[in-house]
Design an enzyme around this catalytic site. Structure first.
Site, short mmCIF file in Angstrom:
data_model
loop_
_atom_site.label_atom_id
_atom_site.label_comp_id
_atom_site.label_asym_id
_atom_site.label_seq_id
_atom_site.Cartn_x
_atom_site.Cartn_y
_atom_site.Cartn_z
NE ARG A 1 -8.76 4.00 -4.05
CZ ARG A 1 -8.13 3.02 -3.40
NH1 ARG A 1 -7.62 3.25 -2.21
NH2 ARG A 1 -8.03 1.83 -3.91
CG ASP B 106 -3.48 11.64 -3.72
OD1 ASP B 106 -3.30 12.40 -4.68
OD2 ASP B 106 -2.83 10.59 -3.56
CG HIS B 107 -6.01 11.81 1.46
ND1 HIS B 107 -6.75 10.73 1.05
CD2 HIS B 107 -4.72 11.37 1.53
CE1 HIS B 107 -5.95 9.67 0.92
NE2 HIS B 107 -4.73 10.04 1.19
CG HIS C 5 -3.80 10.49 5.57
ND1 HIS C 5 -3.74 10.17 6.90
CD2 HIS C 5 -5.09 10.32 5.19
CE1 HIS C 5 -4.95 9.81 7.31
NE2 HIS C 5 -5.78 9.88 6.28
CG HIS D 261 -1.67 7.83 -6.58
ND1 HIS D 261 -1.39 6.88 -5.62
CD2 HIS D 261 -1.76 7.15 -7.76
CE1 HIS D 261 -1.32 5.69 -6.20
NE2 HIS D 261 -1.55 5.82 -7.49
CD GLU E 33 2.24 9.73 -5.23
OE1 GLU E 33 2.89 10.36 -4.40
OE2 GLU E 33 1.23 9.07 -4.96
CB THR F 36 -2.92 4.09 1.08
OG1 THR F 36 -1.97 5.01 0.55
CG2 THR F 36 -2.32 3.36 2.26
CB THR F 37 0.87 3.23 -2.50
OG1 THR F 37 0.12 4.17 -3.26
CG2 THR F 37 1.84 2.51 -3.41
CG HIS G 147 2.88 5.61 1.85
ND1 HIS G 147 2.20 5.07 2.91
CD2 HIS G 147 2.04 5.59 0.81
CE1 HIS G 147 1.00 4.71 2.50
NE2 HIS G 147 0.87 5.03 1.24
N GLY G 148 3.03 7.84 4.72
CA GLY G 148 2.78 7.65 6.14
C GLY G 148 3.57 8.58 7.06
CD GLU H 53 7.73 9.12 -2.86
OE1 GLU H 53 7.46 9.73 -3.91
OE2 GLU H 53 6.89 8.90 -1.97
CG ASN I 8 -0.50 13.05 -2.05
OD1 ASN I 8 -1.71 13.20 -2.16
ND2 ASN I 8 0.13 12.01 -2.57
NE ARG J 184 -5.44 3.97 -5.59
CZ ARG J 184 -4.50 3.40 -4.85
NH1 ARG J 184 -3.74 4.12 -4.07
NH2 ARG J 184 -4.33 2.09 -4.87
N1 PXP Z 1 4.38 8.88 -1.97
C1 PXP Z 1 3.68 7.92 -2.63
C2 PXP Z 1 4.37 7.17 -3.73
C3 PXP Z 1 2.34 7.67 -2.32
O1 PXP Z 1 1.66 6.71 -3.00
C4 PXP Z 1 1.72 8.44 -1.32
C5 PXP Z 1 0.28 8.22 -1.01
O2 PXP Z 1 -0.48 8.55 -2.14
C6 PXP Z 1 2.48 9.42 -0.66
C7 PXP Z 1 3.83 9.59 -0.99
C8 PXP Z 1 1.91 10.28 0.40
O3 PXP Z 1 1.58 9.49 1.51
P1 PXP Z 1 0.77 10.10 2.70
O4 PXP Z 1 -0.55 10.55 2.17
O5 PXP Z 1 0.65 8.95 3.66
O6 PXP Z 1 1.56 11.24 3.26
#
Ligand code: PXP
Length: 241
Positions: free
Chosen positions: A49, A9-10, A217, A43, A70, A100-101, A194-195, A151, A7, A45
């Site tokens: 952001r 995003d960051h 992340h 993602h 996403e 976050t989600t 996630h996480g 997921e 991912n 959003r």
């Molecule tokens: N899956 C989904 C559906 C998410 O919303 C996110 C965070 O955007 C992730 C996976 C990835 O999560 P993380 O950045 O905590 O690894």
């Protein structure tokens, strides 16, 4: 075959906090490819952001790896997905004020709307995945909505690990395990995300029926330390020579 979808995003978060041009999402993509990632995820959003529309378009153009978008099941996002055509869309709930989600989709509400979004994406030849809590009823419901994949939200699992709430952690792990087994038996592709981080990944990685791990992340965070020394040395070199 299990796979890692990174991912990005960051990477975009770092760029957007300064509204500058670095770090480049395309360079990040190339490194993912070079490192052997199996896919990339972004993602988009509603509040933009981190990832911007242009990032998704560019990634669609350059990516040889499967691209997962996403998004919340809104008309705006549906239009973007139909135009950009990612390989897969993961539908997620979205609250504007969340960091976050925060959880999976609620499949007891607005299901008619969700079904229309799913069908429209499938008509556009986009695979559809639902982001869900590890809840057996939700997995069964997902099957009736004719999605390709689920997921499982591992956010609570991660939280309990981070807070050392081991009883709750074990309970959540069992729920995830059972959800994955049920989903697989129903013919769904089962993903998790996630996480997830370097310390909590092993028990989840031991669940054999998981197909894709969606992780962002922790990878971007760890990359700071793997790369910080080199970054400082290069700046010192520019200043001092
Ligand atoms: N899956 C989904 C559906 C998410 O919303 C996110 C965070 O955007 C992730 C996976 C990835 O999560 P993380 O950045 O905590 O690894």
């Amino acid at each position: 075959m299990r796979s890692l979808s990174v991912n990005l995003d960051h990477i975009a978060t770092l760029r957007e906090v300064r509204k500058t041009f670095y770090p480049s999402i395309t360079t990040a993509y190339s490194i993912c490819e070079l490192a052997g990632a199996d896919g990339i995820t972004v993602h988009l959003r509603g509040d933009r952001r981190h990832i911007q529309n242009q990032d998704v378009k560019i990634l669609r153009t350059i990516s040889l790896l499967p691209l997962t978008l996403e998004m919340a099941p809104t008309q705006e996002m549906l239009n973007i997905a139909k135009e950009i055509k990612p390989d897969k869309v993961t539908l997620v709930p979205e609250r504007p004020i969340e960091l976050t989600t925060e959880g999976g989709l609620d499949l007891t509400q607005n299901v008619d709307h969700l079904k229309k979004v799913i069908d429209t994406l499938k008509e556009s030849k986009i695979r559809v995945c639902l982001f869900l809590e590890p809840d057996l009823k939700a997995i069964e419901k997902a099957k009736t909505l004719e999605v390709d994949a689920v997921e499982i939200h591992t956010g609570k699992y991660s939280l309990y690990f981070n807070e050392k709430k081991w009883d709750l952690f074990e309970e959540e792990l069992i729920k995830i395990q059972e959800s994955v087994v049920l989903g697989k038996s129903l013919g769904l592709v089962m993903n998790v995300g996630h996480g997830l981080h370097y310390q909590n990944i092993k028990p989840i990685a031991n669940i054999s029926d998981i197909h894709e791990f969606s992780i962002g992340h922790s990878i971007v965070s760890y990359a700071v330390f793997v790369g910080l020394e080199k970054a400082i040395r290069e700046m010192l070199n520019l200043i001092k020579t």
